[in-house]
Enzyme design. Structure first.
Site, PDB file in Angstrom:
ATOM      1  N   ASP A 100      -3.805  -4.765   1.166  1.00  0.00           N
ATOM      2  CA  ASP A 100      -4.153  -4.174   2.454  1.00  0.00           C
ATOM      3  C   ASP A 100      -5.591  -4.565   2.763  1.00  0.00           C
ATOM      4  O   ASP A 100      -6.528  -3.991   2.230  1.00  0.00           O
ATOM      5  CB  ASP A 100      -3.991  -2.654   2.370  1.00  0.00           C
ATOM      6  N   ASN A 122      -6.978  -4.445   5.792  1.00  0.00           N
ATOM      7  CA  ASN A 122      -7.501  -3.541   6.820  1.00  0.00           C
ATOM      8  C   ASN A 122      -8.233  -4.238   7.968  1.00  0.00           C
ATOM      9  O   ASN A 122      -9.162  -3.674   8.557  1.00  0.00           O
ATOM     10  CB  ASN A 122      -8.401  -2.474   6.180  1.00  0.00           C
ATOM     11  N   ASN A 164       0.878  -1.162   0.000  1.00  0.00           N
ATOM     12  CA  ASN A 164       0.000   0.000   0.000  1.00  0.00           C
ATOM     13  C   ASN A 164       0.919   1.217   0.000  1.00  0.00           C
ATOM     14  O   ASN A 164       1.623   1.486   0.983  1.00  0.00           O
ATOM     15  CB  ASN A 164      -0.898   0.001   1.243  1.00  0.00           C
ATOM     16  N   TYR A 209      -7.766  -3.755  -1.918  1.00  0.00           N
ATOM     17  CA  TYR A 209      -7.685  -2.741  -0.869  1.00  0.00           C
ATOM     18  C   TYR A 209      -9.041  -2.660  -0.183  1.00  0.00           C
ATOM     19  O   TYR A 209      -9.975  -2.050  -0.691  1.00  0.00           O
ATOM     20  CB  TYR A 209      -7.285  -1.393  -1.473  1.00  0.00           C
ATOM     21  N   ASP A 257       3.346   4.518   4.899  1.00  0.00           N
ATOM     22  CA  ASP A 257       3.061   4.098   6.267  1.00  0.00           C
ATOM     23  C   ASP A 257       2.913   2.587   6.370  1.00  0.00           C
ATOM     24  O   ASP A 257       2.829   2.039   7.475  1.00  0.00           O
ATOM     25  CB  ASP A 257       1.828   4.815   6.828  1.00  0.00           C
ATOM     26  N   HIS A 258       2.898   1.896   5.221  1.00  0.00           N
ATOM     27  CA  HIS A 258       2.929   0.437   5.164  1.00  0.00           C
ATOM     28  C   HIS A 258       4.319  -0.023   4.728  1.00  0.00           C
ATOM     29  O   HIS A 258       5.081   0.748   4.131  1.00  0.00           O
ATOM     30  CB  HIS A 258       1.917  -0.101   4.149  1.00  0.00           C
TER      31      HIS A 258
END
Length: 284
Positions: free
Chosen positions: A156, A158, A13, A116, A269-270
């Protein structure tokens, strides 16, 4: 896609691929010898992707309906034989969140999905959309393995499935990403925590490659909040997955989370999740 060596598949991501490239994603990609790259949160145009990755990559891209949001892509060293983006009920907008492609490697057909999943937000319409997406995903997974025994869903997702997947799991029981209702979807895919057949035939029979490889340990985390010192203290979440069909999971040679050496060396941030698959002995 001729393949004399193991097939290296990576997922990331990017939190915006143009920003990621400005911060060093291109340098990482040049050193990793990736054959198939799944990208989430592209947040750019197909032309942007082509310009950033260069002419050596064949790119498939499904942009989100809202410009500058979401977006998923698959980039490979050789082209896909076919790809699909239709997902879920007709009235459900899944644009920019689910992209399937078939690749031929060593005479084998492998189906790869870059996805995603919505981040969601407890007790809001955003969470309802997340559940709609997870419902469609649960319905699609058996169809994928029927289409190809060598199937891979990565990206991702989540959701932290288990307590091992989130450092501060006690404080997140009522937050999107670790809600019991969300985790139950993963129970249906992989089996529940404590089930003796978890990740080995329970549920829909899919395999969480990261957990299978790492074992019963905390993490390895793939996402850290940009706030505070979450990265420095490794207070993370494991949100980025390789979910493999049993036949494909049996071919895994190596699994790695490419965590940056320091906070200021991050370009998302991933962190990328990179897995080597040996298809020479796999059955399709």
């Amino acid at each position: 896609m001729p393949q004399a060596k193991p097939l290296r598949i990576a997922s990331i991501n990017t939190n915006g691929v143009r920003a990621a490239y400005r911060k060093g994603m291109g340098d990482w990609l040049q050193t990793r010898d990736v054959d198939i790259l799944a990208i989430q949160e592209v947040r750019a145009s197909t032309e942007d992707l082509e310009g950033l990755l260069g002419p050596d990559w064949n790119i498939l891209h499904d942009a989100a309906t809202a410009k500058g949001r979401a977006g998923v892509a698959l980039a490979s060293r050789a082209g896909a034989s076919i790809h699909r983006v239709a997902f879920g009920a007709e009235e459900f907008d899944s644009a920019g969140r689910w992209l399937e492609a078939d690749y031929e490697v060593d005479g084998q057909l492998i189906t790869v999905v870059s996805t995603y999943v919505h981040s969601g937000e407890t007790d809001t319409p955003k969470q309802i959309e997340k559940y709609k997406f997870l419902d469609a995903m649960i319905a699609r997974l058996p169809e994928l393995t029927e289409h190809s025994p060598l199937a891979l869903v990565l990206g991702d997702l989540n959701v932290g499935h288990r307590t091992l997947d989130i450092k501060n799991w006690r404080g997140n029981k009522k937050h999107a990403g670790f809600l019991p209702e969300e985790r139950e979807y993963f129970d249906r895919i992989l089996g529940a925590e404590g089930d003796e057949r978890y990740n080995a035939g329970a549920g829909l029979g899919w395999v969480d490659v990261g957990r299978k490889w790492a074992g019963e340990v905390e993490g390895p985390y793939t996402w850290w909040s940009q706030r505070g010192q979450a990265f420095d203290t490794n207070t993370g979440w494991r949100l980025d997955y390789h979910l493999a069909s049993p036949e494909l999971a049996a071919s895994v040679l190596n699994y790695a989370v490419d965590r940056a050496a320091a906070y200021d060396q991050r370009w998302s941030d991933h962190s990328p999740v990179v897995v080597d698959y040996d298809l020479s002995g796999a059955k399709s």
